[in-house]
Design an enzyme around this catalytic site. Structure first.
Site, PDB file in Angstrom:
ATOM      1  N   HIS A 218       0.796  -1.229   0.000  1.00 17.19           N
ATOM      2  CA  HIS A 218       0.000   0.000   0.000  1.00 17.19           C
ATOM      3  C   HIS A 218       0.827   1.276   0.000  1.00 17.19           C
ATOM      4  O   HIS A 218       0.278   2.362  -0.168  1.00 17.19           O
ATOM      5  CB  HIS A 218      -0.953   0.029   1.194  1.00 17.19           C
ATOM      6  CG  HIS A 218      -0.272   0.352   2.495  1.00 17.19           C
ATOM      7  ND1 HIS A 218       0.475  -0.582   3.161  1.00 17.19           N
ATOM      8  CD2 HIS A 218      -0.200   1.492   3.225  1.00 17.19           C
ATOM      9  CE1 HIS A 218       0.971  -0.027   4.258  1.00 17.19           C
ATOM     10  NE2 HIS A 218       0.575   1.235   4.322  1.00 17.19           N
TER      11      HIS A 218
HETATM   12  C1  UD1 Z   1      -2.231   5.303   6.117  1.00 17.06           C
HETATM   13  C2  UD1 Z   1      -0.918   5.804   6.745  1.00 17.06           C
HETATM   14  C3  UD1 Z   1       0.151   4.726   6.600  1.00 17.06           C
HETATM   15  C4  UD1 Z   1      -0.330   3.392   7.137  1.00 17.06           C
HETATM   16  C5  UD1 Z   1      -1.641   3.032   6.452  1.00 17.06           C
HETATM   17  C6  UD1 Z   1      -2.199   1.721   6.918  1.00 17.06           C
HETATM   18  C7  UD1 Z   1      -0.486   8.219   6.574  1.00 17.06           C
HETATM   19  C8  UD1 Z   1       0.346   9.231   5.907  1.00 17.06           C
HETATM   20  N1  UD1 Z   1      -0.427   6.988   6.050  1.00 17.06           N
HETATM   21  O1  UD1 Z   1      -2.010   5.154   4.731  1.00 17.06           O
HETATM   22  O2  UD1 Z   1       1.285   5.120   7.332  1.00 17.06           O
HETATM   23  O3  UD1 Z   1       0.641   2.407   6.889  1.00 17.06           O
HETATM   24  O4  UD1 Z   1      -2.590   4.072   6.724  1.00 17.06           O
HETATM   25  O5  UD1 Z   1      -3.333   1.386   6.199  1.00 17.06           O
HETATM   26  O6  UD1 Z   1      -1.146   8.516   7.543  1.00 17.06           O
HETATM   27  N2  UD1 Z   1      -9.271   4.571   1.917  1.00 17.06           N
HETATM   28  C9  UD1 Z   1     -10.497   3.945   1.866  1.00 17.06           C
HETATM   29  N3  UD1 Z   1     -11.099   3.661   3.047  1.00 17.06           N
HETATM   30  C10 UD1 Z   1     -10.555   3.964   4.247  1.00 17.06           C
HETATM   31  C11 UD1 Z   1      -9.304   4.616   4.269  1.00 17.06           C
HETATM   32  C12 UD1 Z   1      -8.678   4.899   3.104  1.00 17.06           C
HETATM   33  O7  UD1 Z   1     -11.021   3.643   0.808  1.00 17.06           O
HETATM   34  O8  UD1 Z   1     -11.153   3.648   5.288  1.00 17.06           O
HETATM   35  C13 UD1 Z   1      -8.576   4.843   0.641  1.00 17.06           C
HETATM   36  C14 UD1 Z   1      -8.910   6.192   0.067  1.00 17.06           C
HETATM   37  O9  UD1 Z   1      -8.885   6.084  -1.310  1.00 17.06           O
HETATM   38  C15 UD1 Z   1      -7.747   7.039   0.539  1.00 17.06           C
HETATM   39  C16 UD1 Z   1      -6.610   6.055   0.466  1.00 17.06           C
HETATM   40  O10 UD1 Z   1      -7.184   4.814   0.872  1.00 17.06           O
HETATM   41  O11 UD1 Z   1      -7.552   8.163  -0.249  1.00 17.06           O
HETATM   42  C17 UD1 Z   1      -5.449   6.409   1.352  1.00 17.06           C
HETATM   43  O12 UD1 Z   1      -5.882   6.532   2.706  1.00 17.06           O
HETATM   44  P1  UD1 Z   1      -5.007   7.395   3.743  1.00 17.06           P
HETATM   45  O13 UD1 Z   1      -5.617   7.332   5.081  1.00 17.06           O
HETATM   46  O14 UD1 Z   1      -4.736   8.722   3.159  1.00 17.06           O
HETATM   47  O15 UD1 Z   1      -3.606   6.664   3.746  1.00 17.06           O
HETATM   48  P2  UD1 Z   1      -3.199   5.117   3.701  1.00 17.06           P
HETATM   49  O16 UD1 Z   1      -2.625   4.815   2.382  1.00 17.06           O
HETATM   50  O17 UD1 Z   1      -4.302   4.230   4.195  1.00 17.06           O
END
Ligand code: UD1
Length: 385
Positions: A218
């Protein structure tokens, strides 16, 4: 009755939940329990990314949910800050406790310190020395403004003191994520049970202990650039010819695969097998299901931070698909090997694991299931009455 100010405990994203699951009961138990409030920023909000973890880990419903959701780093961080500030004003906490290195960690720390509320950081001092990782920025800044810093490995204190943190603020306590792993492991389902539950229509995919590899991906550095992602998926196809792969897909990765039109490399949509018939995609899994799959995998391929630690605690070989790690103890003492994105390197290391020449590894110092108790002792001494 005297009013005791609470400690605000912050979670935001998936890897925070298993850490807080160990810390909350430790703060709230014993002869001098502390009042706490659980704040969820809402950074992760999907059922698969949040609710199932709360249920399985028996984390109480958050007292406050800031419901920020996804966005750019600036948007997400700013939203959390704006919505957290009134919570601090209302609760007038004794301290704010944050864990890990996600955007929620930094955002809440920054609000607290500017209101002169002490910040407690659990999992302080880890460094990848790679500032292109958003988590590295979050780690450096959170540590710099924290009042009390708890570390998982001895090297972390060296990083912190080199950066100017006063040594007496730093406490080496071990790893709270491993507290939770040890507690929940006896309840983890077998890999056969996980697949029967998740993909009941697929009955012929290997599932016996030691018969499959487990893959998670991821990190932006692996999934955001379509060229990099395509190469990695090509390498995973080669891996799957040697050992079948079970691949729970993070929502961010699912989105990137779809945007880059690379679903065909894995055989189409979720829960389908890939063209080689040896890559099984699953939706994101709950904690106990993931633990069950991890504990029985022949090898784990991952770019997660937490999984590097969990595989070390479980004694399962791990290949980290990154150029560096902020958790070097998993390499020096555990079962982890950092292999980057290069296909030949990944396959070479995989072959030696499959030939039985992987690292044996040992469990690092103080990863003994008692870290949260040590943390609670220090916090109670400092903030208890
Ligand atoms: C975040 C953390 C990362 C951690 C990871 C674990 C930061 C900078 N990154 O990354 O350190 O390893 O979590 O999962 O804080 N999304 C969904 N549903 C959700 C959450 C996210 O669909 O419940 C999708 C969305 O498209 C979103 C993308 O995932 O834009 C990224 O989510 P985000 O919380 O920004 O960062 P992660 O990649 O999950």
């Amino acid at each position: 009755m005297a009013h005791y100010s609470p400690i605000l405990c912050v979670v935001g994203a998936r890897p925070n939940f298993m850490k807080m699951a160990a810390i909350l009961p430790a703060l709230q138990s014993g002869p001098s329990p502390l009042p706490v409030r659980l704040i969820h920023t809402g950074q992760h909000y999907d059922e698969a990314m949040k609710a199932s973890f709360f249920r399985q880990l028996q984390i109480p419903e958050p007292d406050v949910d800031l419901e920020v959701g996804s966005g750019s780093h600036a948007q997400q961080t700013a939203q959390i800050m704006q919505r957290f500030e009134p919570v601090i004003d209302r609760e007038k906490p004794e301290a704010v406790l944050v864990v890990g290195d996600v955007n929620s960690t930094l955002a809440c720390s920054l609000v607290a310190v500017k209101k002169r509320i002490p910040v407690i950081h659990v999992e302080a001092g880890l460094r990848s020395f790679d500032r292109s990782m958003p988590e590295e920025i979050n780690r450096i800044l959170t540590d710099r403004i924290s009042d009390l810093l708890f570390t998982t490995e001895r090297q972390a204190k060296i990083h912190l003191t080199q950066e100017g943190v006063v040594p007496k603020r730093v406490h080496f306590v071990g790893n709270v994520m491993i507290d939770t792993l040890r507690r929940i492991l006896p309840q983890a389902p077998s890999s056969a049970e996980v697949l029967a539950r998740e993909v009941p229509h697929i009955t012929d995919f290997p599932r016996e202990p030691g018969s499959y590899a487990l893959l998670t991906l991821h990190r932006p550095s692996n999934v955001d650039d379509p060229g990099v992602l395509e190469k990695l998926l090509m390498t995973m196809r080669d891996v799957s010819r040697r050992v079948p792969i079970i691949f729970p897909v993070h929502p961010r990765t699912a989105l990137r695969i779809e945007q880059a039109d690379l679903g065909f490399m894995l055989g189409g949509g979720l829960q389908r097998r890939g063209p080689t018939g040896r890559i099984l995609q699953l939706p994101p899994l709950g904690y106990v299901e993931m633990l069950g799959l991890m504990a029985h995998a022949r090898v784990v391929l991952t770019d997660s931070g937490g999984i590097q630690e969990e595989t070390t605690a479980l004694g399962v070989p791990c290949l980290t698909l990154r150029e560096n790690t902020e958790r070097p103890i998993t390499v020096a003492e555990g079962t982890n090997t950092v292999v980057g994105q290069d296909g030949d390197r990944i396959l070479g290391e995989l072959d030696s694991i499959l030939a039985g020449k992987g690292k044996a590894g040992r469990v690092p110092e103080l990863w003994d299931g008692q870290a949260a108790q040590r943390i609670a002792r220090v916090i109670k001494q400092r903030f208890g009455r």
